[in-house]
Design a protein around this motif. Structure first.
Motif, PDB file in Angstrom:
ATOM      1  N   GLY A  32     -18.721  -2.252  -0.614  1.00 55.95           N
ATOM      2  CA  GLY A  32     -17.290  -1.952  -0.731  1.00 55.95           C
ATOM      3  C   GLY A  32     -16.885  -0.755   0.123  1.00 55.95           C
ATOM      4  N   LEU A  33     -17.818   0.191   0.289  1.00 55.34           N
ATOM      5  CA  LEU A  33     -17.501   1.369   1.103  1.00 55.34           C
ATOM      6  C   LEU A  33     -17.375   0.998   2.570  1.00 55.34           C
ATOM      7  CD1 LEU A  33     -19.796   4.097  -0.479  1.00 55.34           C
ATOM      8  CD2 LEU A  33     -17.423   3.543  -0.966  1.00 55.34           C
ATOM      9  N   LYS A  49      -9.501   8.406  -9.927  1.00 58.32           N
ATOM     10  CA  LYS A  49     -10.154   7.832  -8.743  1.00 58.32           C
ATOM     11  C   LYS A  49      -9.181   6.946  -7.985  1.00 58.32           C
ATOM     12  CE  LYS A  49     -14.748   7.642 -10.726  1.00 58.32           C
ATOM     13  NZ  LYS A  49     -15.822   6.801 -11.204  1.00 58.32           N
ATOM     14  N   ASN A  57     -13.836   2.272  -4.283  1.00 55.68           N
ATOM     15  CA  ASN A  57     -14.575   2.422  -3.023  1.00 55.68           C
ATOM     16  C   ASN A  57     -14.423   3.813  -2.412  1.00 55.68           C
ATOM     17  OD1 ASN A  57     -15.271  -0.180  -3.443  1.00 55.68           O
ATOM     18  ND2 ASN A  57     -14.099  -1.043  -1.753  1.00 55.68           N
ATOM     19  N   LEU A  58     -14.565   4.828  -3.272  1.00 53.00           N
ATOM     20  CA  LEU A  58     -14.556   6.198  -2.751  1.00 53.00           C
ATOM     21  C   LEU A  58     -15.979   6.586  -2.375  1.00 53.00           C
ATOM     22  CD1 LEU A  58     -12.309   7.906  -5.450  1.00 53.00           C
ATOM     23  CD2 LEU A  58     -11.622   6.931  -3.253  1.00 53.00           C
ATOM     24  N   LEU A  59     -16.090   7.497  -1.398  1.00 48.50           N
ATOM     25  CA  LEU A  59     -17.411   7.969  -1.011  1.00 48.50           C
ATOM     26  C   LEU A  59     -17.893   8.997  -2.036  1.00 48.50           C
ATOM     27  CD1 LEU A  59     -16.450   6.625   1.625  1.00 48.50           C
ATOM     28  CD2 LEU A  59     -17.746   8.366   2.846  1.00 48.50           C
ATOM     29  N   ASP A 102     -23.085   0.802  -1.421  1.00 47.44           N
ATOM     30  CA  ASP A 102     -22.140  -0.216  -1.858  1.00 47.44           C
ATOM     31  C   ASP A 102     -21.384  -0.813  -0.664  1.00 47.44           C
ATOM     32  OD1 ASP A 102     -20.207  -1.716  -3.049  1.00 47.44           O
ATOM     33  OD2 ASP A 102     -19.350  -0.090  -4.243  1.00 47.44           O
ATOM     34  N   ARG A 139      -5.686   8.210  -0.118  1.00 48.37           N
ATOM     35  CA  ARG A 139      -6.475   7.892   1.069  1.00 48.37           C
ATOM     36  C   ARG A 139      -5.814   6.766   1.870  1.00 48.37           C
ATOM     37  NH1 ARG A 139     -12.516   5.569   0.392  1.00 48.37           N
ATOM     38  NH2 ARG A 139     -11.319   3.763  -0.311  1.00 48.37           N
ATOM     39  N   PHE A 154      -8.537  -0.530  -3.717  1.00 49.35           N
ATOM     40  CA  PHE A 154      -9.510  -1.502  -4.192  1.00 49.35           C
ATOM     41  C   PHE A 154      -9.703  -1.425  -5.714  1.00 49.35           C
ATOM     42  CE2 PHE A 154     -10.415  -0.169   0.080  1.00 49.35           C
ATOM     43  CZ  PHE A 154     -10.667  -1.356   0.755  1.00 49.35           C
ATOM     44  N   MET A 183      -5.200   0.266   2.267  1.00 50.04           N
ATOM     45  CA  MET A 183      -5.707  -0.664   1.264  1.00 50.04           C
ATOM     46  C   MET A 183      -6.336   0.104   0.111  1.00 50.04           C
ATOM     47  SD  MET A 183      -8.083  -3.994   1.942  1.00 50.04           S
ATOM     48  CE  MET A 183      -8.420  -5.205   0.682  1.00 50.04           C
ATOM     49  N   ARG A 192      -6.968 -10.097   2.497  1.00 46.01           N
ATOM     50  CA  ARG A 192      -7.812  -9.523   3.545  1.00 46.01           C
ATOM     51  C   ARG A 192      -7.439  -9.994   4.946  1.00 46.01           C
ATOM     52  NH1 ARG A 192     -10.093  -8.401  -0.792  1.00 46.01           N
ATOM     53  NH2 ARG A 192     -11.777  -6.905  -1.023  1.00 46.01           N
ATOM     54  N   GLU A 235     -23.813   8.647   2.577  1.00 46.65           N
ATOM     55  CA  GLU A 235     -23.935   8.043   1.248  1.00 46.65           C
ATOM     56  C   GLU A 235     -25.393   7.722   0.917  1.00 46.65           C
ATOM     57  OE1 GLU A 235     -21.392   7.080  -1.254  1.00 46.65           O
ATOM     58  OE2 GLU A 235     -20.523   8.727  -0.120  1.00 46.65           O
ATOM     59  N   LEU A 294      -9.717  -8.202   7.777  1.00 48.84           N
ATOM     60  CA  LEU A 294     -11.077  -8.246   7.218  1.00 48.84           C
ATOM     61  C   LEU A 294     -11.548  -9.688   7.118  1.00 48.84           C
ATOM     62  CD1 LEU A 294     -10.887  -5.523   4.386  1.00 48.84           C
ATOM     63  CD2 LEU A 294     -12.014  -5.331   6.598  1.00 48.84           C
ATOM     64  N   ARG A 321     -13.868  -0.123   7.134  1.00 51.17           N
ATOM     65  CA  ARG A 321     -13.329  -1.073   8.117  1.00 51.17           C
ATOM     66  C   ARG A 321     -11.819  -1.171   7.983  1.00 51.17           C
ATOM     67  NH1 ARG A 321     -15.675  -6.579   7.222  1.00 51.17           N
ATOM     68  NH2 ARG A 321     -14.737  -7.145   9.200  1.00 51.17           N
ATOM     69  N   SER A 322     -11.347  -1.160   6.730  1.00 53.81           N
ATOM     70  CA  SER A 322      -9.900  -1.272   6.521  1.00 53.81           C
ATOM     71  C   SER A 322      -9.154  -0.056   7.064  1.00 53.81           C
ATOM     72  CB  SER A 322      -9.577  -1.486   5.039  1.00 53.81           C
ATOM     73  OG  SER A 322      -9.609  -0.257   4.341  1.00 53.81           O
ATOM     74  N   GLU A 347     -16.403  -1.940   3.599  1.00 52.43           N
ATOM     75  CA  GLU A 347     -15.125  -2.637   3.681  1.00 52.43           C
ATOM     76  C   GLU A 347     -13.964  -1.640   3.740  1.00 52.43           C
ATOM     77  OE1 GLU A 347     -13.680  -4.965   0.338  1.00 52.43           O
ATOM     78  OE2 GLU A 347     -13.383  -6.628   1.721  1.00 52.43           O
ATOM     79  N   ALA A 348     -14.047  -0.611   2.890  1.00 51.37           N
ATOM     80  CA  ALA A 348     -12.992   0.407   2.890  1.00 51.37           C
ATOM     81  C   ALA A 348     -12.894   1.068   4.255  1.00 51.37           C
ATOM     82  CB  ALA A 348     -13.257   1.443   1.806  1.00 51.37           C
TER      83      ALA A 348
END
Lengths: 224, 353
Positions: free
Chosen positions: A118-119, B156, B102-104, A116, B163, B98, B96, B59, A141, B64, A124-125, A121-122
Motif C-alpha cells: 500500500g505504501l 491517521k 498507507n502512512l510511512l 506494505d 498528505r 486510502f 488520494m 484507480r 521503511e 494506477l 505512485r499516486s 501504491e501511495a
C-alpha cells in the motif's frame, strides 16, 4: 598465562574484527542494491525485469550454495588479482565479501518485501519515480529489518572468518585451530571461544538496539 | 486558512472497460462500458459491493490502473494514454487517500505530509510553510512530530488527507477512506472532506460500500455492480426514487425502513381471501416532505393507518421521508390516490391477512 599468549589473542581478535568489519561493509555496499533489485524486479513490480531477476537469483543461490571453505580455495586466483596476494588477513577479506554479498542481498530483499505494498501504491499516486520510491519509501521503511539482517550477517561472517585460516587469514578461529587444537592448548581454545561468544553477544545487542531505535512502529503494530 | 485555493477538475469516463487476463486463457471483464462524468467541484460517490470493480475504476483516475478500452480524462487530459513524466504530472494533480491510510511508519506526521512535496522537488522553505498550513488545516498541530503508530485511526486519516492535499491537487480520490474507522470518527473525517470540498473547491470522487457515507457528503452517486454502472444520478433522486434492486438493497440498510420481522414473515404478494391489509412504502419528497400528510389522510378519508416503520432524513439541505404503513386493503387504492395527488410516491409491498 604468558604475556605472549595475551598478545596473540589480542592480535587475533583485532584481525577478526578487521576482516569481518571490512567484509560486512563491502558486502553491504554490494548486497544492498542487489537486494533492492531482487525485491523490485519481478514481473509487474517497480523495476520489472523478470529475466534479469531470474538470472541474478540463480547466481545468488549458486554463490550461497558453495560451502565457504571451498569458496575460499576456489577463488584464490581471483583473490590474488584483487588483493595482490592470496595469503593473509587482507586477502581473506575477498572470499568473506564474496560470501557476504549474496547473503546480505537476500536479507535486504526479504526486509524490503515486508514493506506494505500500500505504501508503494501511495507513493505512485503522488507521482514518485521508481528511484524515489526506493529511496524515500522502501529503504527507510525496511530499515529495521535491514538492520537486523546486517546483524545476522555480521554474526555469520564471524563464523566464516574462522575458516580463512586455510589461506593464512589468521584471526581468532585460526588461532584456536593452530594453538588450541594442533598444539593441545585447551586454554587457548577456551579463550578463543569465549572471545567469540562475547563478540557475538555484543554484535547482537548493538544490532538489536539500533533496530529498535530506527523502528517507529509501536510494539502493538509489529507484524501487523 | 484559504491560502491554497484550487479549482476542481472534471473527470470523465467514456465507455471504459477493463479486462484482466484469466489463468488458462481468456479474460475477466472487471469493468464493462462505464460512462460517467463527474462535474468539477462536486463530491461523487461510487457505491458497490466488494469485487464490483469500484476500486479499479477509482484507480484509473490517477493511472494506477489503465483501461483496456475507452478513455478516462482528468481536466481534459487522457490519463490512460499518459506515461512517464506526463503521468506523474497528472498524479500530482490528483490526491488520494486510502482505507488503511498507507502512512510511512518511519516518518513523523510532518514528514509524511512533506513526502509528496519532496517527491515533486519543492524547495524546503516552501515545504515547511505548506506542511505547517496543512497540518493546521486537519487539526494536528500538536501531533506534528509524532509517528503514525502513536495516532488514532481518525488522526491517521487526517494525516492522509493533509498528505493528499500537499501538492494542491484538483481532484481528491478516496478509497474507502472511512471503512476502517468507527462511526463517530467516520463522521469527523467526512466533515473534513466536506469542508475541503467547500473551501478548496476540489472535486472529490469516493468509493464506498456504505450508503450512509454517500448520504452524508456526496451530491452525486453511481451504483456499480459486476463491473457495470446500474444506476446513477443526484443523491437525492437516487435516495428518493431508487430503481435498481442493488440500489434498493443498499438503501434498505441506511434508511432504517425495513419491515418488522412479524410483518415480513406473513407478507404475501397477492391479496389473501377475507379481510386483509395492504402494506405500502411512501416516500415523502420535495416541499411536502415534512407536511403532516398522514394525519390529513386519516381525517379526510376516515382511514385507519398503521405505521410499521419510518424515518425522515436529510440529503444536503433537502429532507425526505420513508414510511412503511398498512391500510385496509379495500380502501388502499383510495389512500394511494390521495398521496400521489399530494406528490408523494407509493409502492405496494404486499398484503397481510
Amino acid at each position: 598465562m604468558s604475556a605472549n599468549l595475551i598478545n596473540m589473542l589480542m592480535e587475533a581478535t583485532w584481525q577478526t574484527i578487521y576482516m569481518v568489519a571490512i567484509s560486512t561493509l563491502l558486502g553491504a555496499i554490494g548486497g544492498l542494491p542487489i537486494g533492492v533489485f531482487l525485491a523490485c524486479s519481478q514481473k509487474g513490480e517497480l523495476l520489472s525485469a523478470p529475466a534479469v531477476n531470474k538470472v541474478l537469483g540463480v547466481v545468488v543461490n549458486a554463490t550461497r550454495s558453495v560451502p565457504f571453505i571451498i569458496l575460499v580455495v576456489a577463488i584464490i586466483p581471483f583473490t590474488r588479482l584483487v588483493a595482490g596476494t592470496s595469503i593473509g588477513t587482507t586477502a581473506a577479506i575477498v572470499p568473506l565479501t564474496i560470501a557476504a554479498v549474496p547473503f546480505i542481498a537476500r536479507l535486504v530483499e526479504n526486509a524490503i518485501r515486508e514493506v506494505d505494498s500500500g505504501l508503494i501504491e501511495a507513493a505512485r499516486s503522488m507521482g514518485a519515480t521508481p528511484m524515489q520510491i526506493i529511496r524515500k519509501v522502501l529503504i527507510p521503511e525496511a530499515l529495521p529489518g535491514i538492520t537486523l539482517g546486517l546483524t545476522l550477517a555480521v554474526v555469520s561472517l564471524l563464523g566464516y572468518s574462522a575458516m580463512v585460516g586455510a589461506v593464512g587469514g589468521e584471526g581468532l578461529g585460526d588461532l584456536g585451530i593452530r594453538y588450541g587444537y594442533q598444539r593441545f592448548m585447551p586454554e587457548v581454545m577456551g579463550l578463543v571461544v569465549l572471545i567469540l561468544v562475547v563478540l557475538v553477544q555484543l554484535v547482537q545487542t548493538i544490532g538489536e538496539w539500533i533496530a529498535r531505535r530506527v523502528d517507529k512502529r509501536a510494539p502493538s503494530n509489529r507484524g501487523a | 486558512m484559504k491560502t491554497d485555493t484550487t479549482t476542481g477538475a472534471a473527470i470523465s469516463f467514456d465507455n471504459v472497460g477493463k479486462a484482466f487476463p484469466k489463468k488458462g486463457g481468456g479474460s475477466v471483464m472487471a469493468l464493462d462500458d462505464i460512462s460517467l462524468s463527474v462535474e468539477p467541484g462536486t463530491i461523487t460517490g461510487i457505491i458497490g459491493r466488494s469485487g464490483a470493480g469500484k476500486s479499479t475504476l477509482l484507480r484509473m483516475v490517477n493511472g494506477l490502473e489503465k483501461p483496456t478500452s475507452g478513455k478516462v480524462t482528468v481536466a481534459g487530459r487522457d490519463v490512460g494514454a499518459a506515461t512517464g513524466a506526463g503521468l506523474r504530472e497528472i498524479r500530482r494533480e490528483v490526491g488520494m487517500i486510502f482505507q488503511h491510510f498507507n502512512l510511512l511508519a518511519s516518518r513523523t506526521v510532518y514528514e509524511n505530509v512533506a513526502l509528496p512535496l519532496e517527491i515533486s522537488g519543492t524547495p524546503s522553505r516552501e515545504i515547511r510553510k505548506r506542511v505547517d498550513d496543512l497540518v493546521a488545516r486537519v487539526g494536528l498541530e500538536d501531533f506534528r512530530n509524532r509517528y503514525p503508530a502513536e495516532l488514532s485511526g481518525g488522526q491517521k486519516q487526517r494525516v492522509g488527507v493533509a498528505r493528499a492535499l500537499a501538492t494542491q491537487p484538483k481532484v481528491l480520490l478516496s478509497d474507502e477512506a472511512t471503512s476502517a474507522l468507527d462511526p463517530e470518527t467516520t463522521q469527523t473525517v467526512l466533515e473534513l472532506l466536506a469542508d475541503i470540498n467547500r473551501d478548496l473547491g476540489l472535486t472529490i470522487l469516493l468509493i464506498t460500500h456504505e450508503m450512509a457515507v454517500v448520504r452524508d457528503i456526496a451530491s452525486h452517486v453511481a451504483v456499480i455492480e459486476d463491473g457495470k454502472i446500474v444506476e446513477d444520478g443526484s443523491t437525492y433522486d437516487i435516495f428518493t426514487d431508487p430503481r435498481h434492486p442493488t440500489t434498493k438493497s443498499f438503501l434498505s440498510g441506511v434508511t432504517g425502513v425495513t419491515l418488522p420481522q412479524f410483518i415480513a414473515r406473513d407478507l404475501t404478494e397477492t391479496r389473501p381471501k377475507g379481510p386483509s391489509r395492504e402494506v405500502m412504502r411512501i416516500t415523502f419528497v420535495g416541499d411536502n416532505a415534512t407536511d403532516p400528510l398522514l394525519a390529513k389522510m386519516s381525517t379526510e378519508l376516515g382511514l385507519q393507518v398503521n405505521i410499521l416503520a419510518g424515518a425522515v432524513e436529510e440529503i444536503g439541505p433537502r429532507p425526505f421521508g420513508n414510511l412503511l404503513i398498512s391500510v385496509e386493503a379495500d380502501r388502499a387504492e383510495e389512500a394511494r390516490n390521495f398521496l400521489e395527488h399530494n406528490q408523494q410516491r407509493t409502492e405496494v409491498l404486499g398484503y397481510v391477512g
